[in-house]
Design an enzyme around this catalytic site. Structure first.
Site, short mmCIF file in Angstrom:
data_model
loop_
_atom_site.label_atom_id
_atom_site.label_comp_id
_atom_site.label_asym_id
_atom_site.label_seq_id
_atom_site.Cartn_x
_atom_site.Cartn_y
_atom_site.Cartn_z
CG HIS B 149 -1.46 1.34 1.61
ND1 HIS B 149 -1.04 2.04 2.78
CD2 HIS B 149 -2.49 2.20 1.01
CE1 HIS B 149 -1.30 3.23 2.79
NE2 HIS B 149 -2.43 3.34 1.58
CG ASN B 151 -2.11 8.24 0.87
OD1 ASN B 151 -2.09 8.88 1.90
ND2 ASN B 151 -2.60 8.82 -0.40
CE1 TYR B 152 5.06 8.77 0.30
CE2 TYR B 152 4.45 7.23 -1.22
CZ TYR B 152 5.24 7.43 -0.27
OH TYR B 152 6.20 6.68 0.58
NE ARG B 153 -2.42 12.31 3.63
CZ ARG B 153 -1.78 11.40 4.09
NH1 ARG B 153 -1.43 10.32 3.25
NH2 ARG B 153 -1.47 11.54 5.50
NE ARG B 303 -15.76 7.04 -8.78
CZ ARG B 303 -15.30 5.82 -9.14
NH1 ARG B 303 -14.24 5.50 -8.71
NH2 ARG B 303 -15.81 5.01 -10.18
CE1 TYR B 304 -20.32 2.48 -2.85
CE2 TYR B 304 -21.30 4.61 -3.16
CZ TYR B 304 -21.26 3.48 -3.48
OH TYR B 304 -22.07 2.89 -4.34
CB SER B 306 -12.14 5.73 -5.43
OG SER B 306 -12.72 6.20 -6.69
#
Lengths: 343, 343
Positions: B149, B151-153, B303-304, B306
């Site tokens: 997993h 994630n970058y934001r 957007r569930y 996603s």
């Protein structure tokens, strides 16, 4: 401590207090129960143990005789304990859990403020409490047999010299394919149990159930509902206990005929896959929204295996799954999106 | 809008801005990106789209050629949208989701107070925001290939005339069977990416990761960790972006060798069942504890599909499952119960 079918004769003076068929000996020591026979704590513990035993035995009757409930009696460090009965990977029952717990101790402050937010007048801080409840989830293997969940509980909280008490609970059905006759039979049986006590109960608690078992991010209810209520403390303890007992006793007649009727129906791999997708939704509701699960996981010393017992043996998530319109799968979704009146 | 592999040439002046290989055209209108080439919003959007495309292509190379990523471009009513790439039920990849989103609008008050509780100085109420991020979860079919997993934001919140910005993210690995070489390679690759920017990053973000991916009710971490950070806004925007870009570029070298190495290993039905049980724990973490999932489900217009893309295709829950001591399953649990240092 894992053992099978231990039972101890107890109150022999009346049928309703015959403990010889219980799944295990009661949580509370015998002498304590015997010396307080009219105390609601005693009456509730004996009632839920009786319902647990009767429901497990009714389920075993529909199951292949080589699969029996395992009985797991556990203790809670802070006070009390429980009896978890589980039947896993059976022929008829893919995963069936019937749990009772009788616990006491001090409520964590988070629980107190949650109760205050529901309107209870309680002081801040750690208050002594007692809780006795039964909780069950039955996930059958055949996609034509619905899943049932029920939970009935009694709560006492002591605030100074004042003891507040209330009952809560409910029974609800989660079919994978919609069968109108089943849904009508189920709701009718619950309504009859309610109507014996008050005509206002069923309409109110049916709506409460639809609102509670909501999965907002999916725009769906978890199933076709049933009844749900909490904080019931009127008109008096004796009468509410009578109502809750009627509800708990309505579980078998509301559900077991559906198991018997559908358990041997043929089903396709496609129907099995749909059942697993719907079980994914069940997991979403229980882990994201269910108050009982959340409360349980936040409670220090809670027995998480008994909380997670409600999860199905298997579940599935597909991206953007949407059944064809006019399919039987779609017909179920329509009812989950817009709950209807069944009786 | 569901389409496959659409791509639009865009900034042609440099390699890093070559958009012709993107999975779809960018979310933000071309003219707007072209007229603000040095704006961090533009740079972040182009970076995550490039990483999305490269990662999807690297995964497709390991997959049977008949399975390709589906590209789902979606819009958000309140502003912006996303591109969800998904490959489901492949030979190597049981479920792989690589999602980017570039959204803007007004933060709900709950989100603002959540940020304030993390120490941000923000006024109450609905503040304008911009967020761009990439998020991926890869669940391979073979139990010897770990799940990854990352994630970058990038976040901007406007409070009056003041714009606050920060970056967050991380990459973590969830094996089903412990392979020391794999864990060491994975952590080493992440550490090298960190060390290029600051020697303090890896030790700090490794510990943060172990603490974040915690399943307290199980007494286990979700996997063998990696790195995790949030609210990074020092020493300056340019440098933090450089660090985040290094981390995102480290995903392929940290993970793809493990896929190639293990994807064709034989496995037994017992190993598959263990993988499914561990995937049940993955679901528990994501639905009960993950801040991103919770935040997403509470955000109006989220957007569930996603968000739920991170859930495995299948998962399993058995009551009281406990592997034998000295089994390979138990060896994994030991590391999940007591995280260790890998480099």
């Amino acid at each position: 401590a894992l053992f099978i079918g231990a039972a101890v004769p107890f109150f022999t003076q009346s049928d309703s207090n015959d403990t010889s068929n219980f799944m295990a000996s009661p949580i509370t020591p015998m002498e304590q129960l015997q010396s307080n026979p009219t105390d609601m704590k005693t009456r509730m513990e004996l009632m839920i143990m009786k319902v647990q035993a009767e429901f497990c035995k009714a389920l075993e009757k529909e199951e292949n005789s080589s699969h029996k409930f395992l009985v797991d009696k556990w203790q809670r460090k802070e006070g009390g304990g429980g009896i978890t009965c589980i039947l896993q990977d059976g022929k008829v029952l893919e995963k069936a859990g019937v749990n009772i717990s009788v616990v006491s101790g001090h409520l964590p402050p988070a629980a107190v403020s949650q109760m205050r937010s529901r309107g209870k007048q309680l002081s801040e801080g750690q208050l002594p409490f007692f809780a006795a409840g039964i909780s069950a989830v039955i996930h059958p293997r055949n996609p034509h047999v619905p899943t049932i969940h029920f939970n009935y509980r009694y709560f006492e909280v002591q605030d100074g010299t004042n003891v507040q008490w209330w009952f809560g609970g409910g029974t609800d059905l989660t079919p994978y394919y919609l069968n109108n006759d089943d849904a009508i039979h189920f709701h009718k049986t619950l309504k009859e149990a309610c109507d014996r006590h008050s005509n206002t109960y069923y309409p109110k608690f049916k709506k409460w159930c639809d609102n509670y078992f909501d999965i907002p991010h999916r725009g769906e209810r978890r199933g076709v509902g049933g009844i749900f209520f909490d904080d019931l403390d009127e008109p008096n303890q004796h009468k509410v206990f009578g109502f809750v007992t009627s509800c708990a006793n309505a579980v078998i007649p509301s559900y077991m005929p559906l198991v018997a009727k559908h358990k041997d129906e043929k089903y396709s791999e496609k129907e099995r896959q749909w059942q697993l997708l719907r079980r994914g939704r069940y997991v979403e509701f229980n882990l994201v929204y269910d108050r009982g699960t959340k409360f349980g996981l936040q409670t220090p010393g809670a027995r998480y295996e008994s909380i997670m017992m409600s999860l199905p043996l298997e579940a599935r998530w597909e991206y953007m799954h949407e059944p064809d319109q006019d399919s039987r799968e779609y017909k179920l979704l329509e009812v989950l999106r817009t709950p209807k009146d069944w009786v």
